[in-house]
Motif scaffolding. Structure first.
Motif, mmCIF file in Angstrom:
data_model
loop_
_atom_site.group_PDB
_atom_site.id
_atom_site.type_symbol
_atom_site.label_atom_id
_atom_site.label_comp_id
_atom_site.label_asym_id
_atom_site.label_seq_id
_atom_site.Cartn_x
_atom_site.Cartn_y
_atom_site.Cartn_z
ATOM 1 N N ASP A 91 0.841 -1.195 0.000
ATOM 2 C CA ASP A 91 0.000 0.000 0.000
ATOM 3 C C ASP A 91 0.873 1.241 0.000
ATOM 4 O O ASP A 91 1.783 1.379 0.828
ATOM 5 N N ALA A 92 0.571 2.162 -0.926
ATOM 6 C CA ALA A 92 1.365 3.391 -1.031
ATOM 7 C C ALA A 92 1.178 4.270 0.200
ATOM 8 O O ALA A 92 2.121 4.913 0.667
ATOM 9 N N GLY A 93 -0.052 4.309 0.723
ATOM 10 C CA GLY A 93 -0.299 5.135 1.899
ATOM 11 C C GLY A 93 0.458 4.652 3.109
ATOM 12 O O GLY A 93 0.944 5.465 3.915
ATOM 13 N N PHE A 94 0.591 3.335 3.279
ATOM 14 C CA PHE A 94 1.357 2.788 4.400
ATOM 15 C C PHE A 94 2.834 3.141 4.280
ATOM 16 O O PHE A 94 3.533 3.306 5.285
ATOM 17 N N PHE A 95 3.299 3.250 3.036
ATOM 18 C CA PHE A 95 4.700 3.583 2.812
ATOM 19 C C PHE A 95 4.972 5.069 3.047
ATOM 20 O O PHE A 95 6.032 5.448 3.584
ATOM 21 N N LEU A 96 4.004 5.939 2.678
ATOM 22 C CA LEU A 96 4.224 7.380 2.752
ATOM 23 C C LEU A 96 3.888 7.970 4.124
ATOM 24 O O LEU A 96 4.546 8.924 4.556
ATOM 25 N N LEU A 97 2.872 7.405 4.791
ATOM 26 C CA LEU A 97 2.425 7.974 6.067
ATOM 27 C C LEU A 97 3.013 7.201 7.234
ATOM 28 O O LEU A 97 3.047 5.966 7.212
ATOM 29 N N PRO A 98 3.456 7.891 8.255
ATOM 30 C CA PRO A 98 3.978 7.189 9.440
ATOM 31 C C PRO A 98 2.862 6.449 10.157
ATOM 32 O O PRO A 98 1.716 6.907 10.210
ATOM 33 N N GLU A 99 3.175 5.314 10.709
ATOM 34 C CA GLU A 99 2.195 4.505 11.412
ATOM 35 C C GLU A 99 1.954 5.067 12.811
ATOM 36 O O GLU A 99 2.898 5.255 13.591
#
Length: 310
Positions: free
Chosen positions: A63-71
């Protein structure tokens, strides 16, 4: 000072009583639409719970969002829920503002008929989507090793239709991913206020909050990015299409929501009284619209000046 407060309190009480009478009359004619919308919410809840029974945990999808946004982490999952509750409660309270404030731009019953129509159609599409393909849930309680990842099969078919785990079932649902239910409510509420609200600054803040809510959902790993992206264009298209088919609010009244027939002529005459043809002329001016849209606060004075000069 006490005399002034007492006089204002008396005016407020009269305003509440008058608005309550009007809304009750509208409710008596439109209860079937509200009931249908509430039944739609129940069906959506049952469907979301049903897909949880067939959910199977698995590895997270790329998932691109998981890669770009911090968890944010499991301990900060409440952040997105807090924002959503704020949006929900703010909109809910705003729909009842005609009972308190003089600027009565909307009728609460008619507005909720419209909102529930948006929600039911969007949720129907959502049910069809997440039953078509079950994705492994990205949320922490949906991953392998969690006891909430899959629900045990009930011993009676009736238990499929009983939502007894609220709010646990809402917070720990799995499998109902595409597309996000939180974004359905958020976008429907924001779009509705954008059309019928009067505060431009609040409208801008509402859209900004919707964007922030989208990012928080992904950062909390409650949905994949695709769930949020699909919600953004699907809900906006649904609201645009249905809104173009429904009559404008509020001046056309509840009769416009009903099929036109000879029997409805008498009801239409009654609605003219409810919609501002009788009563305080100031209230009628405040309920006026231009081209079917609510006038912004900055233009209200100009609108009243034009009306007074006619």
């Amino acid at each position: 000072m006490s005399l002034y407060i007492g006089r204002e309190a008396s005016k407020l009480w009269k305003r509440i009583c008058a608005e309550t009478t009007t809304e009750i009359n509208l409710l008596l004619e439109n209860w079937k639409y509200l009931l249908g919308g509430l039944i739609g919410q129940y069906i959506h809840g049952v469907a979301a719970r049903g897909v949880h029974f067939i959910h199977r945990p698995g590895p997270l999808l790329q998932d691109a969002g998981f890669f770009l946004l911090p968890e944010l982490g499991q301990e900060r999952g409440y952040v997105s829920e807090t924002v959503f509750i704020f949006i929900f409660l703010s909109f809910f309270l705003w729909t009842f503002h005609p009972f308190i404030f003089k600027s009565k731009k909307i009728y609460t019953v008619l507005l909720w008929c419209r909102v529930l129509a948006f929600l039911v159609v969007s949720q129907t599409l959502r049910i069809l989507t997440f039953y078509s393909t079950q994705l492994p849930g990205p949320n922490y309680h949906c991953r392998e090793g969690s006891r909430f990842a899959t629900l045990p099969q009930p011993d009676s078919i009736l238990k499929y239709f009983i939502i007894s785990e609220f709010p646990s079932g809402v917070l720990h649902g799995c499998g109902d991913l595409i597309f996000s239910s939180h974004m359905i409510f958020t976008l429907v509420f924001v779009r509705t206020y954008h059309k019928y609200g009067t505060r431009r600054f609040v409208k801008q803040c509402a859209w900004l909050t919707a964007v922030v809510q989208s990012l928080l959902i992904i950062a909390s790993r409650k949905h994949y990015t695709v769930d949020v992206v699909v919600a953004w264009y699907t809900v906006n298209l649904v609201v645009y299409f249905i809104d173009s088919k429904l009559p404008e609010l509020p001046d056309r009244g509840a009769a416009a929501l009903l099929p036109v027939s000879k029997e409805s002529r008498t009801k239409e005459e009654n609605h003219k009284l409810l919609n501002g043809n009788a009563g305080d002329p100031t209230d009628r001016r405040l309920r006026s619209q231009v081209n079917g849209k609510v006038v912004e606060d900055s233009n209200t004075l100009l609108s009243e000046t034009v009306l007074n000069s006619v």
